[in-house]
Scaffold this motif. Sequence first.
Motif, short mmCIF file in Angstrom:
data_model
loop_
_atom_site.label_atom_id
_atom_site.label_comp_id
_atom_site.label_asym_id
_atom_site.label_seq_id
_atom_site.Cartn_x
_atom_site.Cartn_y
_atom_site.Cartn_z
N ILE A 67 0.81 -1.22 0.00
CA ILE A 67 0.00 0.00 0.00
C ILE A 67 0.84 1.27 0.00
O ILE A 67 0.31 2.36 -0.02
CB ILE A 67 -0.99 0.02 1.19
N LYS A 68 2.16 1.14 0.00
CA LYS A 68 3.04 2.31 -0.01
C LYS A 68 3.26 2.75 -1.46
O LYS A 68 4.27 2.44 -2.09
CB LYS A 68 4.36 1.99 0.69
N VAL A 69 2.28 3.47 -1.99
CA VAL A 69 2.26 3.85 -3.40
C VAL A 69 3.38 4.82 -3.74
O VAL A 69 3.65 5.77 -3.00
CB VAL A 69 0.89 4.47 -3.78
N ILE A 70 4.04 4.55 -4.86
CA ILE A 70 5.09 5.43 -5.39
C ILE A 70 4.53 6.27 -6.54
O ILE A 70 4.72 7.46 -6.60
CB ILE A 70 6.29 4.62 -5.88
N GLY A 71 3.84 5.61 -7.46
CA GLY A 71 3.30 6.31 -8.62
C GLY A 71 2.79 5.35 -9.67
O GLY A 71 2.48 4.19 -9.37
N PHE A 72 2.73 5.83 -10.93
CA PHE A 72 2.18 5.06 -12.05
C PHE A 72 3.27 4.67 -13.04
O PHE A 72 4.14 5.48 -13.38
CB PHE A 72 1.15 5.92 -12.81
N ALA A 73 3.20 3.44 -13.54
CA ALA A 73 4.12 2.99 -14.59
C ALA A 73 3.81 3.78 -15.86
O ALA A 73 2.66 3.84 -16.29
CB ALA A 73 3.94 1.50 -14.83
N THR A 74 4.82 4.39 -16.45
CA THR A 74 4.60 5.14 -17.69
C THR A 74 4.72 4.25 -18.91
O THR A 74 4.35 4.65 -20.01
CB THR A 74 5.58 6.32 -17.82
N THR A 75 5.25 3.05 -18.73
CA THR A 75 5.34 2.03 -19.79
C THR A 75 5.13 0.67 -19.14
O THR A 75 5.22 0.54 -17.92
CB THR A 75 6.72 2.03 -20.49
N ALA A 76 4.88 -0.33 -19.94
CA ALA A 76 4.80 -1.70 -19.42
C ALA A 76 6.22 -2.22 -19.23
O ALA A 76 7.17 -1.74 -19.86
CB ALA A 76 4.04 -2.58 -20.40
N GLY A 77 6.36 -3.20 -18.35
CA GLY A 77 7.67 -3.80 -18.14
C GLY A 77 7.56 -5.15 -17.46
O GLY A 77 6.53 -5.47 -16.86
N ASN A 78 8.62 -5.93 -17.57
CA ASN A 78 8.69 -7.24 -16.93
C ASN A 78 9.59 -7.17 -15.71
O ASN A 78 10.38 -6.23 -15.56
CB ASN A 78 9.24 -8.28 -17.91
N SER A 79 9.49 -8.15 -14.86
CA SER A 79 10.34 -8.22 -13.68
C SER A 79 11.80 -8.06 -14.10
O SER A 79 12.26 -8.71 -15.04
CB SER A 79 10.14 -9.56 -12.97
N GLY A 80 12.52 -7.15 -13.43
CA GLY A 80 13.92 -6.89 -13.76
C GLY A 80 14.11 -5.72 -14.71
O GLY A 80 15.22 -5.21 -14.84
#
Length: 143
Positions: A67-80
Amino acid sequence: MATKKPLVLGSDGSIEQLQSGDTLDVAMPAGGDVVLMTLSENALINSVLCASPTGIAKADKDDPDKIKVIGFATTAGNSGDQISVRVSAQQGGFTGLITGSPVFLENAGLITQTSPTSGHSVRLGVALSSTDILVETAQPIKL
């Protein structure tokens, strides 16, 4: 007044002084108000991301570790993968938002404009239009 040189990380990870003629290799994401972060799980564009015990993951209102939100992904991505994360300002690419209404965290990195009744209430911002959110994350409130 003495001349001061900034400290930088050398190519081997050691701390060095920036020397005359040196250049900095800095990757800055476009658009400002974003930071580069490495994902610990797969995420889609506009996923709500958090700092979790396993790393940068999709936020979840029902998981106290997410629940400690940082923000929104601006692109999709995979682990790593290293991706840009919008931490403030305006994030677009949504559909069907109700202008002027608050936006809340839902499960698995998704958003809702319905005020949560269980888990945690995490306000992410306000809809500026049907497609854009003004990102203003608030502290989680346990319900």
